[in-house]
Design a protein around this motif. Structure first.
Motif, PDB file in Angstrom:
ATOM      1  N   ILE A  36      -7.844  -1.772  -2.730  1.00  0.00           N
ATOM      2  CA  ILE A  36      -8.116  -2.847  -1.193  1.00  0.00           C
ATOM      3  C   ILE A  36      -8.941  -4.041  -1.719  1.00  0.00           C
ATOM      4  O   ILE A  36      -8.894  -4.830  -1.480  1.00  0.00           O
ATOM      5  CB  ILE A  36      -8.392  -2.348  -0.623  1.00  0.00           C
ATOM      6  CG1 ILE A  36      -6.672  -1.563   0.310  1.00  0.00           C
ATOM      7  CG2 ILE A  36      -8.310  -3.622   1.412  1.00  0.00           C
ATOM      8  CD1 ILE A  36      -6.952  -0.317   0.916  1.00  0.00           C
TER       9      ILE A  36
ATOM     10  N   GLU B 270      -2.679   1.089  -4.247  1.00  0.00           N
ATOM     11  CA  GLU B 270      -3.150   2.359  -3.506  1.00  0.00           C
ATOM     12  C   GLU B 270      -4.616   1.416  -2.832  1.00  0.00           C
ATOM     13  O   GLU B 270      -5.458   0.926  -3.213  1.00  0.00           O
ATOM     14  CB  GLU B 270      -3.892   3.154  -4.783  1.00  0.00           C
ATOM     15  CG  GLU B 270      -2.761   3.833  -5.986  1.00  0.00           C
ATOM     16  CD  GLU B 270      -2.714   5.343  -6.488  1.00  0.00           C
ATOM     17  OE1 GLU B 270      -3.019   6.237  -5.785  1.00  0.00           O
ATOM     18  OE2 GLU B 270      -3.505   4.746  -7.374  1.00  0.00           O
ATOM     19  N   GLY B 271      -4.955   3.031  -1.823  1.00  0.00           N
ATOM     20  CA  GLY B 271      -6.610   2.988  -1.335  1.00  0.00           C
ATOM     21  C   GLY B 271      -7.482   1.915  -2.135  1.00  0.00           C
ATOM     22  O   GLY B 271      -8.281   1.210  -1.432  1.00  0.00           O
ATOM     23  N   SER B 272      -7.463   2.849  -2.713  1.00  0.00           N
ATOM     24  CA  SER B 272      -8.607   2.603  -3.604  1.00  0.00           C
ATOM     25  C   SER B 272      -8.484   1.072  -4.683  1.00  0.00           C
ATOM     26  O   SER B 272      -9.613   0.162  -4.966  1.00  0.00           O
ATOM     27  CB  SER B 272      -9.281   3.213  -5.315  1.00  0.00           C
ATOM     28  OG  SER B 272      -7.871   3.479  -5.718  1.00  0.00           O
TER      29      SER B 272
ATOM     30  N   LEU C 299       0.856  -1.088   0.182  1.00  0.00           N
ATOM     31  CA  LEU C 299      -0.412   0.188   0.104  1.00  0.00           C
ATOM     32  C   LEU C 299       1.046   1.024  -0.053  1.00  0.00           C
ATOM     33  O   LEU C 299       1.897   1.579   0.707  1.00  0.00           O
ATOM     34  CB  LEU C 299      -1.034  -0.234   1.382  1.00  0.00           C
ATOM     35  CG  LEU C 299      -2.009   1.128   1.587  1.00  0.00           C
ATOM     36  CD1 LEU C 299      -3.251   0.783   0.037  1.00  0.00           C
ATOM     37  CD2 LEU C 299      -2.612   0.613   2.283  1.00  0.00           C
ATOM     38  N   ASN C 300       0.767   2.587  -1.201  1.00  0.00           N
ATOM     39  CA  ASN C 300       1.441   3.470  -1.163  1.00  0.00           C
ATOM     40  C   ASN C 300       0.446   4.441  -1.472  1.00  0.00           C
ATOM     41  O   ASN C 300      -0.512   3.807  -2.196  1.00  0.00           O
ATOM     42  CB  ASN C 300       2.872   3.228  -2.068  1.00  0.00           C
ATOM     43  CG  ASN C 300       3.393   4.457  -2.171  1.00  0.00           C
ATOM     44  OD1 ASN C 300       3.795   4.727  -1.126  1.00  0.00           O
ATOM     45  ND2 ASN C 300       4.493   4.244  -2.493  1.00  0.00           N
ATOM     46  N   VAL C 301       1.114   5.683  -1.870  1.00  0.00           N
ATOM     47  CA  VAL C 301       0.103   7.449  -1.869  1.00  0.00           C
ATOM     48  C   VAL C 301       0.267   7.001  -3.285  1.00  0.00           C
ATOM     49  O   VAL C 301      -1.226   8.460  -3.815  1.00  0.00           O
ATOM     50  CB  VAL C 301       0.426   8.326  -1.683  1.00  0.00           C
ATOM     51  CG1 VAL C 301      -0.290   8.369   0.406  1.00  0.00           C
ATOM     52  CG2 VAL C 301       1.829   8.412  -1.642  1.00  0.00           C
ATOM     53  N   GLY C 302       0.549   6.137  -4.376  1.00  0.00           N
ATOM     54  CA  GLY C 302       0.214   6.446  -6.051  1.00  0.00           C
ATOM     55  C   GLY C 302       1.209   5.088  -6.340  1.00  0.00           C
ATOM     56  O   GLY C 302       2.212   4.211  -5.290  1.00  0.00           O
TER      57      GLY C 302
END
Lengths: 356, 356
Positions: free
Chosen positions: B223, B219-221, B183-186
């Motif tokens: 998951i 990214e979070g989306s 998981l990362n911001v991009g």
């Protein structure tokens, strides 16, 4: 009354400039006092504008040769991006030709150019991006920041984010004394990382002066709640949180669509419940909350989602219009200058918090 | 066949021991091969058990004088918690009286007692809590870890979380070669914190040996998406992500209920679409995904949500039953022992990643 000018970088959207121009046209219908300065490839833009006669007297096109792509690093863009539509859009705010700017482009690049050209006021070491989050509060949204300006934030940054968020809530939502919470993995005081515990002290001690109410630690489940108006976190955590929720909300929407097309009976049910279902979809439509506000800069910059369609672009432009008119940014700057001048007292509190 | 024994700490739930016992009874109906060892105040528990004749021959009660409260710090519980039901439940797994344990109590305390009593195998410096996340994948769930065992994780911890998560996906979901993402911001390689970039290198380089497929940054989306089966992050970020989604999903459920009771027509629509709506609510019912698995310990420990009702307690116990029978924990331990013995090669890769 002099009209408000919104500068729009029309080249960054996943849907192309046509979608952005349609969004501008929708916003122009909603807000007759807005004018527009549109940046990008003038040949393409003039072609798009032909379909929107409403915009004829209300917008001017400023040609740019280059476009910042989504994959470019901010450092590359700072070196090579001077001829881009994004750079020109930021400069139009810097030069006073526009009151605010909207771009659907590369977030990191937009933040880097904005920092370079608009500068940060004294006392702010890191700007933040604030977004609106659907909530059960009367005003329908809570504010979350930072959602991705910077992957780091120390206790002073988090404290300043609280001030910025509170000022945004006061001006943008009309709240007199916004409730500010600090995002953590639990509400007990022994939980969390060192800098979060230190920020907790700073925010609690300065709540009176900052004219907000500090509600203490809040958890992820509180972000859409009525416990709080402003939720403060670092840009790494905020970015993951908002994208996780976007992903899951999209999943639920697809389940919902499935449910109402699954059987003949459920289709019949959907017909009966049509207006209710429409209202529901509107309440959970992420396009309504489109627009991340860059706080802590000498100028109003709004980052629209890259995948924004015309409805979402309209929402971002209307947000820019509201904030430009109410001068949220200069108010935030003024409030923060006070805090900057008071940095002696702040440093003392910080030292005390670190020692604790 | 010797039956599987599940140890249950019945005292930690927000709804009291009666809800936990009802959950046990539901699980007992679904899995006739399970037996139960119930820990707590025996007078209260015997009273609860009278209402569940199904459990008469299949459970025994072990009295404990004390209960760990939600506000107690893990360090306090380690000093003073020896007579608690939680401690006794963990010890029953340690002593081989039970194959797995379920508790609705204080997460930090449960992790502290589990680490002290069950111990970590060589090579694991931090255990992780893995949760199931509704997804569009065929198996209906993705795995996210860590969701709150520890607020810190360095590159080696993140790498080990990937191995643990992959092993859980293999055994718990029957996947042959699970897809693991970080998981990362991009998704671009220049994004994220230092330890995340270093973990990225480690996970990519060791994917073959770990028999998983490394899909890189997510990214979070992503998951809940079908890009990935296992999502790895630190416990601070994971905890915020899961609670943010829980809060927003609850908000959407309340909007949904509003929508179908708002007007007479929408109520009529709800009658027609009843089975579809019911199916929809089931798909987004968080109780189905109840149960955080503690990975990286010599024993199977499941943390149920503190607010778990009988349906949710049943889900956590059935998860414990599945994992105890398929011996997921000892398999993970075996895989990790191999990695522990190979720590020289791992350290070399780590050094290389840090230098990069």
């Amino acid at each position: 009354m002099k009209s408000t000018v919104i500068s729009v970088d029309a080249m960054g959207s996943d849907h192309g400039p046509a979608a952005v121009v349609t969004g501008i046209s929708r916003a122009a219908r909603a807000r007759p006092d807005l004018e527009f300065l549109i940046h990008g490839d003038s040949a393409i833009l003039e072609e798009c504008l032909r379909r929107h006669r409403r915009l004829v007297d209300r917008c001017s096109v400023q040609h740019s040769d280059a476009v910042v792509t989504m994959s470019e690093k901010p450092s590359q863009v700072l070196r090579n991006g001077r001829s881009s539509s994004m750079w020109a859009a930021v400069d139009s705010v810097k030069n006073g030709h526009a009151n605010a700017l909207v771009s659907c482009g590369n977030t990191g690049a937009l933040m880097a150019i904005s920092q370079l050209r608009l500068k940060r006021p004294a006392g702010i070491s890191r700007p933040a991006i604030a977004c609106l989050w659907p909530s059960v509060n009367d005003h329908g949204f809570n504010i979350l920041l930072d959602v991705g300006a910077d992957i780091r934030a120390d206790e002073r940054d988090l404290f300043v984010y609280g001030l910025l968020g509170a000022a945004y809530a006061k001006i943008g939502m009309g709240l007199k004394s916004p409730r500010v919470g600090l995002l953590n993995v639990g509400t007990e005081s022994h939980k969390g990382r060192r800098e979060i515990k230190a920020a907790h002290e700073l925010m609690a001690n300065h709540a009176d002066k900052g004219s907000y109410r500090y509600v203490g630690f809040v958890e992820g489940s509180d972000i859409p709640s009525d416990r709080v108006d402003v939720v403060v976190t670092d840009g790494f955590t905020g970015n993951i949180a908002i994208k996780s929720v976007e992903g899951t909300a999209a999943l639920i929407r697809s389940f919902l669509k499935d449910a109402f097309t699954h059987t003949l009976l459920s289709r019949a049910g959907a017909v009966f419940a049509y207006t209710s279902i429409k209202r529901l979809f509107k309440r959970i439509d992420p396009r309504r909350a489109n627009g991340g506000v860059f706080l802590g800069l000498n100028g109003t910059v709004i980052k629209s989602h890259g995948s924004a369609d015309p409805v979402a672009v309209e929402a971002a432009i209307l947000l820019a219009g509201r904030l430009a008119k109410s001068q949220v940014t200069s108010s935030v700057v003024a409030e923060l200058s006070d805090w900057g001048n008071n940095s002696g007292a702040l440093a003392a509190t910080r030292q005390k918090a670190s020692a604790a």
